[in-house]
Design a protein around this motif. Structure first.
Motif, PDB file in Angstrom:
ATOM      1  N   GLU A  98     -65.539  17.371  21.395  1.00 17.31           N
ATOM      2  CA  GLU A  98     -64.998  16.921  20.161  1.00 17.31           C
ATOM      3  C   GLU A  98     -66.048  16.095  19.560  1.00 17.31           C
ATOM      4  O   GLU A  98     -67.142  15.808  20.067  1.00 17.31           O
ATOM      5  CB  GLU A  98     -63.803  16.011  20.440  1.00 17.31           C
ATOM      6  CG  GLU A  98     -62.525  16.712  20.723  1.00 17.31           C
ATOM      7  CD  GLU A  98     -61.424  16.256  21.483  1.00 17.31           C
ATOM      8  OE1 GLU A  98     -61.109  15.119  21.212  1.00 17.31           O
ATOM      9  OE2 GLU A  98     -61.103  16.749  22.537  1.00 17.31           O
ATOM     10  N   TYR A  99     -65.751  15.665  18.519  1.00 17.16           N
ATOM     11  CA  TYR A  99     -66.909  14.814  17.601  1.00 17.16           C
ATOM     12  C   TYR A  99     -67.025  13.271  18.408  1.00 17.16           C
ATOM     13  O   TYR A  99     -68.075  12.754  18.197  1.00 17.16           O
ATOM     14  CB  TYR A  99     -66.457  14.624  16.164  1.00 17.16           C
ATOM     15  CG  TYR A  99     -65.306  13.720  16.086  1.00 17.16           C
ATOM     16  CD1 TYR A  99     -65.492  12.296  15.716  1.00 17.16           C
ATOM     17  CD2 TYR A  99     -64.246  14.410  15.890  1.00 17.16           C
ATOM     18  CE1 TYR A  99     -64.432  11.465  15.774  1.00 17.16           C
ATOM     19  CE2 TYR A  99     -62.887  13.297  15.822  1.00 17.16           C
ATOM     20  CZ  TYR A  99     -63.118  12.185  15.613  1.00 17.16           C
ATOM     21  OH  TYR A  99     -62.081  11.180  15.512  1.00 17.16           O
ATOM     22  N   THR A 100     -66.053  12.887  19.013  1.00 12.75           N
ATOM     23  CA  THR A 100     -66.109  11.716  19.723  1.00 12.75           C
ATOM     24  C   THR A 100     -66.960  11.940  20.812  1.00 12.75           C
ATOM     25  O   THR A 100     -67.126  13.074  21.659  1.00 12.75           O
ATOM     26  CB  THR A 100     -64.854  11.143  20.226  1.00 12.75           C
ATOM     27  OG1 THR A 100     -64.253  12.133  20.973  1.00 12.75           O
ATOM     28  CG2 THR A 100     -64.109  10.872  18.987  1.00 12.75           C
ATOM     29  N   ARG A 101     -68.119  10.760  21.266  1.00 15.73           N
ATOM     30  CA  ARG A 101     -68.760  11.120  22.464  1.00 15.73           C
ATOM     31  C   ARG A 101     -68.368   9.793  23.412  1.00 15.73           C
ATOM     32  O   ARG A 101     -68.481   8.942  23.077  1.00 15.73           O
ATOM     33  CB  ARG A 101     -70.141  11.076  22.182  1.00 15.73           C
ATOM     34  CG  ARG A 101     -70.664  10.011  21.518  1.00 15.73           C
ATOM     35  CD  ARG A 101     -72.097  10.126  20.795  1.00 15.73           C
ATOM     36  NE  ARG A 101     -72.104   9.208  19.429  1.00 15.73           N
ATOM     37  CZ  ARG A 101     -72.363   8.036  19.596  1.00 15.73           C
ATOM     38  NH1 ARG A 101     -72.847   7.459  20.824  1.00 15.73           N
ATOM     39  NH2 ARG A 101     -72.373   7.476  18.413  1.00 15.73           N
ATOM     40  N   GLN A 102     -68.009  10.093  24.192  1.00 15.54           N
ATOM     41  CA  GLN A 102     -67.396   9.153  25.372  1.00 15.54           C
ATOM     42  C   GLN A 102     -68.645   8.660  26.123  1.00 15.54           C
ATOM     43  O   GLN A 102     -69.167   9.538  26.872  1.00 15.54           O
ATOM     44  CB  GLN A 102     -66.079   9.422  26.205  1.00 15.54           C
ATOM     45  CG  GLN A 102     -64.926   9.523  25.271  1.00 15.54           C
ATOM     46  CD  GLN A 102     -63.703   9.237  26.258  1.00 15.54           C
ATOM     47  OE1 GLN A 102     -64.090   8.683  27.560  1.00 15.54           O
ATOM     48  NE2 GLN A 102     -62.638   9.031  25.620  1.00 15.54           N
ATOM     49  N   ASN A 103     -68.895   7.414  26.000  1.00 17.56           N
ATOM     50  CA  ASN A 103     -70.282   6.988  26.560  1.00 17.56           C
ATOM     51  C   ASN A 103     -70.188   6.440  27.812  1.00 17.56           C
ATOM     52  O   ASN A 103     -71.062   5.859  28.143  1.00 17.56           O
ATOM     53  CB  ASN A 103     -70.681   6.212  25.671  1.00 17.56           C
ATOM     54  CG  ASN A 103     -72.368   5.774  25.520  1.00 17.56           C
ATOM     55  OD1 ASN A 103     -72.743   6.735  26.427  1.00 17.56           O
ATOM     56  ND2 ASN A 103     -72.715   4.981  24.968  1.00 17.56           N
ATOM     57  N   ILE A 104     -68.866   6.589  28.721  1.00 17.66           N
ATOM     58  CA  ILE A 104     -68.676   5.739  29.616  1.00 17.66           C
ATOM     59  C   ILE A 104     -69.744   5.783  30.796  1.00 17.66           C
ATOM     60  O   ILE A 104     -70.258   4.676  31.558  1.00 17.66           O
ATOM     61  CB  ILE A 104     -67.390   5.780  30.422  1.00 17.66           C
ATOM     62  CG1 ILE A 104     -67.224   7.044  31.173  1.00 17.66           C
ATOM     63  CG2 ILE A 104     -66.371   6.026  29.478  1.00 17.66           C
ATOM     64  CD1 ILE A 104     -66.375   7.064  32.354  1.00 17.66           C
TER      65      ILE A 104
ATOM     66  N   GLN B 252     -58.196  15.832  32.252  1.00 17.97           N
ATOM     67  CA  GLN B 252     -58.839  14.426  31.730  1.00 17.97           C
ATOM     68  C   GLN B 252     -60.054  13.864  32.243  1.00 17.97           C
ATOM     69  O   GLN B 252     -60.929  13.408  31.744  1.00 17.97           O
ATOM     70  CB  GLN B 252     -57.616  13.356  32.065  1.00 17.97           C
ATOM     71  CG  GLN B 252     -56.306  13.885  31.537  1.00 17.97           C
ATOM     72  CD  GLN B 252     -56.163  14.100  29.856  1.00 17.97           C
ATOM     73  OE1 GLN B 252     -57.043  13.806  29.139  1.00 17.97           O
ATOM     74  NE2 GLN B 252     -55.166  14.716  29.289  1.00 17.97           N
ATOM     75  N   PHE B 253     -60.009  14.209  33.541  1.00 22.35           N
ATOM     76  CA  PHE B 253     -61.260  13.518  34.545  1.00 22.35           C
ATOM     77  C   PHE B 253     -62.591  14.594  33.795  1.00 22.35           C
ATOM     78  O   PHE B 253     -63.533  14.184  33.694  1.00 22.35           O
ATOM     79  CB  PHE B 253     -61.215  13.912  35.932  1.00 22.35           C
ATOM     80  CG  PHE B 253     -59.998  13.213  36.629  1.00 22.35           C
ATOM     81  CD1 PHE B 253     -59.334  11.982  35.886  1.00 22.35           C
ATOM     82  CD2 PHE B 253     -59.415  13.601  37.633  1.00 22.35           C
ATOM     83  CE1 PHE B 253     -58.243  11.471  36.294  1.00 22.35           C
ATOM     84  CE2 PHE B 253     -58.015  12.950  38.111  1.00 22.35           C
ATOM     85  CZ  PHE B 253     -57.734  11.867  37.560  1.00 22.35           C
TER      86      PHE B 253
ATOM     87  N   LYS C 256     -62.884  16.013  31.039  1.00 24.94           N
ATOM     88  CA  LYS C 256     -63.240  15.843  29.598  1.00 24.94           C
ATOM     89  C   LYS C 256     -64.164  14.331  29.667  1.00 24.94           C
ATOM     90  O   LYS C 256     -64.791  14.226  28.819  1.00 24.94           O
ATOM     91  CB  LYS C 256     -61.975  15.716  28.952  1.00 24.94           C
ATOM     92  CG  LYS C 256     -61.382  16.833  28.129  1.00 24.94           C
ATOM     93  CD  LYS C 256     -62.459  17.745  27.358  1.00 24.94           C
ATOM     94  CE  LYS C 256     -62.255  17.061  25.745  1.00 24.94           C
ATOM     95  NZ  LYS C 256     -63.132  18.065  25.194  1.00 24.94           N
ATOM     96  N   GLU C 257     -63.640  13.359  30.601  1.00 24.20           N
ATOM     97  CA  GLU C 257     -64.413  12.117  30.426  1.00 24.20           C
ATOM     98  C   GLU C 257     -65.641  12.376  31.098  1.00 24.20           C
ATOM     99  O   GLU C 257     -66.627  11.652  30.577  1.00 24.20           O
ATOM    100  CB  GLU C 257     -63.499  11.125  31.244  1.00 24.20           C
ATOM    101  CG  GLU C 257     -63.895   9.916  31.188  1.00 24.20           C
ATOM    102  CD  GLU C 257     -62.771   8.722  31.159  1.00 24.20           C
ATOM    103  OE1 GLU C 257     -61.504   9.074  30.829  1.00 24.20           O
ATOM    104  OE2 GLU C 257     -63.127   7.670  31.751  1.00 24.20           O
TER     105      GLU C 257
ATOM    106  N   THR D 192     -62.132  10.015  37.998  1.00 23.08           N
ATOM    107  CA  THR D 192     -63.233  10.103  37.296  1.00 23.08           C
ATOM    108  C   THR D 192     -64.398   9.979  38.374  1.00 23.08           C
ATOM    109  O   THR D 192     -65.669  10.474  38.027  1.00 23.08           O
ATOM    110  CB  THR D 192     -63.391   9.352  36.132  1.00 23.08           C
ATOM    111  OG1 THR D 192     -62.671   8.121  36.333  1.00 23.08           O
ATOM    112  CG2 THR D 192     -62.598   9.767  34.997  1.00 23.08           C
TER     113      THR D 192
END
Lengths: 651, 210
Positions: free
Chosen positions: A235-241, A266-267, A269-270, A338
């Motif tokens: 997706e356009y969002t980038r989770q930066n964790i 979910q894990f 994707k994260e 995660t």
């Protein structure tokens, strides 16, 4: 108009889905993590809902509703499906009339269960399609989809959740009950007598089995095309964790595939947010063609799933040549998270795979596969990575070690405490069951010898005596009121039939307590709160021919001890019903009542009272004290105090 | 609110605003003991996030809460949230003092801990096997200075209801998060039962103004 959004647990979302899908009949036996599905369904007036005596009956009632032409669902925890397995397997043959959905809430990690069996296998064993939602929105959507599949393919559907899906909350868009669904469920599927479909004598079952195989083939085609199975692009969002930059070598990334389902999506994707993920909302029957297409041009596949290698083994069959990282790295027990998936990412990065690609990485290594380079996930690697980030980790671990634990305990005033105190005192072998009282296995009561499954203790105690008559008088079984109705009655009859001489204690606290106070056949109230016949366990025992049946108030520990000793000395089967209401049923009853207190002048400080493990009894500054705000004045401690120092205080 | 505290709150507020802008997720871990109202606290925060327009996911532990056990919950919010479970917490909020330590290894470097100055002694302390860590700040300060001790009990007493401690702490927490006050208020109005609504709105206000 914008649709209303709500924050729902998976269980609440399933209940909402049942409403929106026009379900007419819903049944269950309570069991964590599934219990709240029916509790929430019972709030919808358009749905008839009931607690059944056990999961088998619950499924049979739902199946009857389906035959009568309405949409029906049944909910249970994973081990409940073992109880319901008999009708479940053959329902695949008969199929349905109105849509029928079986919800199995699995419990990886065993937060509140005796095993962590992977119920996805029931699906391929029975040839019943399996849907696996990954959040609350999908719980609702997939339930509605399940009914369509069920009706279109003449088959029950298994909707499988896990604890983290059932008990985590996320945003759900609410819709109204669909008119078309209402029609399907209420009128347009009349029952037509069809013995070749519903009567499974061998001659008809042989035909229906072939028909089932044909339906399964059609379901395979559906699985390939269904939007339930899809490739999810970044997706356009980038989770930066993790501050990971995945765009190191785009060509290499194209050759990496990830297949997952349920909470593991979910894990995935994260952590691997930059990679197209094949998400299986319907992992069985597996979408073989879709997977073939997805594997095309890939040289490494990561399969992220909890417990058994259910998806992995099937993908391996489709393409035995491709390297899969799955079980072997991920543990086959417990939950994933995660951190574990991140560990895989970091290990992959360390091999140079993202930079150099598969063949280069493998060529440079002795092992020949990436899996053998990265090895298994180990708890230690997470701690090591924390150490890098946080120098104080040793100190933190030291502090955590010193924190007083706060495990669950039997409540203050719980009547089970008295029973197990006596059983321990009499040094009896105790064949147990499942419920709050299972906590009596822990210190200080340490009383229970076995816990296997619901109803097991009664049969086990009989087996112990049959194996060795010397155990006569030294072994008892304990079972709760709800579990007695669930699966204790048949073992009681087995004892009578086979001339058992044991003692069965039925701990009747007038509620199904452990799962949060559901009614059962002994209570006289249905799920919806209507009055009904209260069935008393002592009447059942008498009716099936037990000669020695007593009802004792366990708060009177002298009477209880006497009763147990007397019944154990008999050469006949005995049943003692220990009846005392759960203290949580009416908490207000105990407020402002006279509470017990310990006379410090006469107290001999023997510490016997604290061995009851009652949360109201404290040891502070070398004194034994009763915390009045916690005490529910059961008076058991007063009865066991050798110096008679515990008395009722006038309020 | 004193000036030092105001400064710190503004500092964190801007850190979290930046995180949100970067599409990062903010994770808050709730720790306490069964009966303290963690479920309600997470529900209030989650709805405030929803009204602010965030994606949000909540975890909670069921089953054992009534039996005096430790209870842990979490709220994660941001533009898009995947895992409902926390691997690292930006904020730990403890409704009971010693519970602030139980998950300390989950705290992000430079994360915040908000501690309710309220003790519930566990059985393991009564039986003499463990000591209650009364001097909690001494332990915590050895690895983070970003902790805030709230005397929610004192305020709850002025409101004549010890049960409002959870909402007082939500009021305190609300200062640190990029969520508008009106959304917290709407959330309380949605989540809290009618007959204790005014009490809880007052509790929230008092916690926020600490």
């Amino acid at each position: 108009m914008e649709k209303e959004k709500a924050i729902l647990t998976g269980n609440e979302a399933i209940a909402r889905g049942a409403f929106e899908a026009g379900v007419k009949v819903a049944t269950a036996y309570p069991g964590t993590p599934s219990t709240e599905i029916l509790e929430n369904i019972s709030k919808y007036k358009s749905i008839y809902s009931q607690w059944s005596v056990n999961e088998k009956v619950a499924l049979e009632v739902a199946s009857g509703a389906s035959i009568a032409g309405v949409r029906a669902l049944v909910a249970m925890k994973h081990v409940g499906l073992n109880v319901a397995a008999d009708p479940f397997m053959t329902l695949a043959y008969t199929g349905v009339n109105g849509g029928l959905v079986v919800i199995s809430a699995d419990d990886p990690g065993m937060h509140s269960s005796q095993n962590e069996q992977d119920n996805r296998y029931y699906s391929i064993m029975a040839k019943i399609p399996l849907l696996e939602p990954s959040d609350s929105q999908e719980c609702k959507d997939f339930l509605k989809e399940s009914f369509k599949i069920s009706e279109n393919f003449d088959i029950p559907v298994l909707l499988r959740t896990t604890t983290r899906i059932s008990h985590s909350r996320s945003i759900v868009v609410l819709e109204e009950a669909n008119e078309a669904n209402q029609q399907i469920s209420s009128s347009i599927k009349p029952y037509i007598k069809d013995s070749k479909k519903y009567v499974m004598i061998p001659a008809y079952a042989q035909i229906r089995h072939k028909d089932l195989l044909a339906r399964w083939e059609k379901l395979k085609q559906y699985s390939n095309l269904s939007p339930l199975n899809k490739i999810v692009f970044p997706e356009y969002t980038r989770q930066n964790i993790n501050k990971i930059n995945l765009n190191k070598n785009k060509e290499n990334l194209k050759r990496l595939g990830i297949i997952t389902s349920g909470i593991c999506y979910q894990f995935a994707k994260e952590i691997f947010y930059g990679i197209p993920i094949l998400k299986l909302g319907m992992p069985a029957p597996l979408p073989e063609n879709l997977i073939k297409d997805y594997l095309e041009g890939k040289d490494l596949i990561i399969i992220i799933e909890e417990l058994a290698p259910f998806i992995q083994e099937q993908v391996q069959k489709i393409n035995p040549g491709i390297e899969i990282i799955g079980k072997g790295f991920f543990p086959e027990y417990g939950e994933l998270n995660t951190n574990i998936v991140r560990d895989l990412y970091l290990k992959l990065e360390n091999t140079g795979y993202f930079k150099n690609g598969y063949s280069q990485t493998v060529k440079n290594s002795k092992e020949g596969t990436i899996s053998s380079i990265i090895g298994r996930f180990e708890e230690k690697t997470i701690i090591d990575s924390f150490k890098k980030e946080n120098k104080n980790i040793d100190e933190i671990q030291e502090i955590i070690k010193e924190i007083p634990p706060r495990p669950p305990v039997l409540c203050a005033g719980c009547s089970h405490r008295a029973v197990f105190y006596i059983l321990k005192k009499l040094k009896l072998m105790v064949m147990g069951d499942i419920g709050c009282y299972t906590l009596a296995v822990l210190p200080p009561l340490n009383s229970i010898d076995t816990t296997l499954c619901m109803g097991a203790g009664v049969g086990q105690a009989s087996g112990v005596e049959k194996a060795n008559p010397e155990y006569k008088g030294k072994v008892v079984s304990v079972i709760g009121d709800s579990t007695f109705f669930h699966s204790g009655i048949t073992s009681l009859i087995d004892n009578v039939f086979n001339k058992g001489t044991g003692l069965i204690l039925i701990l009747d606290n007038r509620i199904t307590a452990m799962t949060g106070h559901q009614t059962n056949p002994g209570i006289g109230k249905t799920l919806s709160g209507e009055d009904t016949t209260a069935i008393m366990p002592e009447n059942i025992a008498t009716a099936v021919g037990v000669k020695n049946v007593r009802v004792v108030n366990p708060y009177d520990i002298k009477a209880l001890e006497k009763a147990i000793k007397e019944e154990l000395s008999k050469d006949e089967l005995s049943v003692i019903v220990c009846r005392q209401e759960c203290v949580l049923i009416n908490k207000n009853k105990y407020i402002n009542k006279n509470k017990y207190t310990i006379n410090q002048e006469t107290c001999k400080k023997c510490g016997l009272c604290i061995k009851l493990g009652c949360p109201a009894i404290e040891y502070k500054d070398e004194r034994y004290l009763i915390n009045e705000s916690v005490c529910n004045n059961c008076g058991v401690c007063a009865q066991i105090c050798p110096s008679k120092s515990i008395t009722l205080k006038e309020n | 609110m004193n000036n030092v505290l105001k400064f710190k709150k503004n500092k964190y507020l801007s850190i979290y605003e930046d995180k949100i802008k970067n599409d990062e997720v903010i994770s808050v871990l709730f720790a306490g003991v069964g009966g303290q109202g963690i479920l309600l606290a997470t529900a209030i925060m989650a709805h405030a996030c929803l009204y602010e327009g965030f994606d949000v996911k909540v975890t909670e532990v069921h089953g054992m809460a009534q039996r005096g056990g430790s209870v842990v919950g979490s709220v994660r919010f941001g533009r898009k949230v995947f895992s409902p479970m926390i691997s690292k917490a930006d904020i730990i909020i403890a409704l009971e003092k010693l519970e602030s330590l139980r998950y300390i290894d989950k705290l992000e470097n430079n994360g915040i801990i908000i501690i309710n100055d309220y003790e519930i002694l566990p059985m393991s302390v009564f039986s003499g096997k463990y000591l209650y860590p009364y001097e909690i700040s001494k332990k915590i300060i050895s690895f983070t200075i970003n902790f805030f001790i709230v005397k929610a009990q004192d305020i709850a007493k002025t409101l004549d209801s010890i049960k409002t401690m959870n909402v007082i702490l939500m009021g305190y927490l609300s200062n640190f998060l990029p969520i508008k006050k009106q959304n917290w208020i709407s959330s309380i109005k949605k989540v809290v039962p009618e007959k204790i609504m005014d009490l809880n709105l007052k509790a929230f206000e008092m916690g926020r103004n600490l």
